[in-house]
Design an enzyme around this catalytic site. Structure first.
Site, short mmCIF file in Angstrom:
data_model
loop_
_atom_site.label_atom_id
_atom_site.label_comp_id
_atom_site.label_asym_id
_atom_site.label_seq_id
_atom_site.Cartn_x
_atom_site.Cartn_y
_atom_site.Cartn_z
N GLU A 1 10.20 6.76 -17.32
CA GLU A 1 11.06 8.30 -16.94
C GLU A 1 11.82 7.77 -15.48
O GLU A 1 12.85 8.30 -15.64
CB GLU A 1 10.10 9.23 -16.98
CG GLU A 1 9.20 9.57 -18.23
CD GLU A 1 8.31 8.51 -18.50
OE1 GLU A 1 7.70 7.90 -17.97
OE2 GLU A 1 7.87 8.67 -20.03
N GLY B 1 0.82 -1.30 -0.20
CA GLY B 1 -0.20 -0.04 0.13
C GLY B 1 0.70 1.25 0.00
O GLY B 1 1.07 1.88 0.99
N SER C 1 1.39 3.37 -3.34
CA SER C 1 0.97 4.50 -4.14
C SER C 1 -0.48 5.17 -3.72
O SER C 1 -1.42 4.47 -3.20
CB SER C 1 0.62 4.05 -5.53
OG SER C 1 1.59 3.42 -6.22
N GLU D 1 12.26 -4.60 -5.47
CA GLU D 1 11.07 -4.63 -6.27
C GLU D 1 11.51 -4.79 -7.71
O GLU D 1 10.85 -5.23 -8.61
CB GLU D 1 10.38 -3.21 -6.25
CG GLU D 1 8.91 -3.47 -6.49
CD GLU D 1 8.45 -1.79 -6.85
OE1 GLU D 1 9.36 -0.98 -7.02
OE2 GLU D 1 7.25 -1.78 -6.96
#
Ligand SMILES: Cc1cc2nc3c(=O)[nH]c(=O)nc-3n(C[C@H](O)[C@H](O)[C@H](O)COP(=O)(O)OP(=O)(O)OC[C@H]3O[C@@H](n4cnc5c(N)ncnc54)[C@H](O)[C@@H]3O)c2cc1C
Length: 381
Positions: free
Chosen positions: A365, A124, A126, A240
């Protein structure tokens, strides 16, 4: 770089392939496609039985002590087989952070249940206005006696509908620079005040919005120090980045080549040329993943290399899934199960999902920022 994988890793590859052929059945793939939930409890528990969920962990902690090469083989084969793996990878991102930064009680109560395949964790982080810049999180945790009261909303809490805990990023201090006022919690999803709402994405993947209304947790649910949640996040973020993004493209090329041979269209120069271009990029993507694994094996943190692999592989997948749909024609856009669909709808699915892959686990990006700043030493943009 030494391109040779280890003997141990390659003998393991055959074992993984056999295992996946047995457990990633058409029924499993169809259920994932229909629900958008990239997780299968049967596969997950069978992997847990083999200690493959945390295979890189030392044996004393329930792992197998595997190095990055073996882990890379496992990930590659999972991707190549089209195995649902979100539940496992999100859970392990959180569990690695708890292993490093959690309390003894958290380690004792959570980790054995994760490793036995009993429970899942989700991330949890974003929020509607804090995605790439997750340190801007506004979800508030306020101390109330011996407990904390949490209020706010998270976006894209993937697997929250199957998970037992949310590994939650909250704001506990608004008086200090944003990275210094954050605290992490492990929030049980059956806590009163926790609610979720499904979100179905363009790529077919189901994720969730999660809501926290006066969610009360004891202080023992806190992971790490108050206001030092970013230190915990950095550990989690370092786990990640997988190394096997290229395997998606490799799988698409294999299916494209099979289609071209079966239909005889491999004889058309434009078809052969496009497949060759896709195969070349797939090779580069796989090598970038292996390079990243090799850097990890050499004892360095492979953040720049992992970003290179993710950026190149996910963007190449967008290009080539589009090109393959173009070459095959309109039937490539039919979904699995629709009359006339090609290769179980894999091209159609990849065409939609490839775009989403350029967003999660760090958008293109953000990967370019990492490569330019940390890899090339360029100034901050
Ligand atoms: C399918 C899916 C599953 C997800 N699962 C999870 C999950 O389980 N848990 C979780 O917490 N999150 C999850 N996410 C969220 C994901 O991490 C974010 O979507 C991602 O970080 C981008 O954030 P955003 O969507 O808010 O876009 P924004 O951050 O608002 O970005 C919008 C655009 O601006 C660009 N941009 C932003 N900042 C910069 C910068 N500094 N320099 C240059 N360009 C910039 C981005 O690249 C992008 O193109 C998931 C997302 C998706 C799509």
């Amino acid at each position: 770089m030494n391109f040779a994988s280890t003997e141990r890793a390659e003998s393991f590859r055959a074992e993984v392939r056999g295992f996946l052929a047995e457990h990633v059945t058409d029924e499993v793939r169809r259920r994932v496609e229909e629900t958008g939930t990239h997780h299968d409890w049967g596969l997950h528990r069978a992997m847990a039985d083999r200690h493959w969920i945390a295979a890189s962990w030392p044996e004393e902690y329930g792992g197998l002590g595997w190095g990055p090469w073996e882990m890379n083989v496992l990930e590659e084969e999972l991707f190549l087989a089209g195995a649902p793996r979100d539940g496992m990878s999100l859970t392990m991102t959180a569990t690695n952070a708890i292993h490093h930064a959690g309390s003894d009680e958290q380690r004792r109560s959570v980790i054995p249940r994760v490793l036995s395949g009993e429970i899942l964790l989700c991330l949890g982080w974003s929020e509607p206005d804090a995605g790439s810049d997750s340190a801007s999180a506004k979800t508030r945790a306020a101390r109330d006696g011996g407990s904390w009261v949490i209020n706010g909303q998270k976006m894209f809490t993937t697997m929250a509908h199957e998970a037992t805990y949310v590994f939650l990023l909250t704001r506990t201090n608004t008086e200090v620079p944003k990275h210094r006022g954050l605290t992490m919690f492990l929030v049980p999803t059956d806590t009163p005040g926790f609610e979720l709402q499904p979100v179905h994405t363009l790529g077919g993947e189901r994720t969730n919005i999660t809501f926290y209304s006066d969610v009360r947790v004891p202080d023992s649910a806190r992971v790490g120090e108050v206001d030092h949640g970013w230190d915990v996040m950095r550990v989690a973020l370092s786990y990640e980045h997988g190394t096997s993004w290229g395997a998606h493209l490799e799988r698409l090329v294999q299916r494209g080549a099979a289609w071209a041979r079966a239909t005889g269209r491999i004889e058309e120069p434009s078809v052969a040329e496009r497949l060759a271009r896709a195969a070349t990029d797939a090779e580069v993507a796989m090598l970038l993943g292996q390079y990243s694994a090799w850097v990890g094996e050499s004892g360095r943190i492979s953040d720049v290399e992992a970003s290179m692999a993710k950026l190149f592989s996910s963007e190449a997948l967008v290009r080539h899934s589009g090109e393959l749909v173009d070459v095959i024609g309109p039937e490539a856009l039919l979904k699995d199960g629709q009359p006339g669909s090609v290769a179980d709808g894999d091209f159609e699915h990849a065409y939609r999902q490839s775009v989403v892959r350029t967003i999660y686990a760090g958008s293109s990006e953000m990967q370019r920022n990492i490569i330019s700043q940390r890899g090339l030493g360029l100034p901050r943009g």
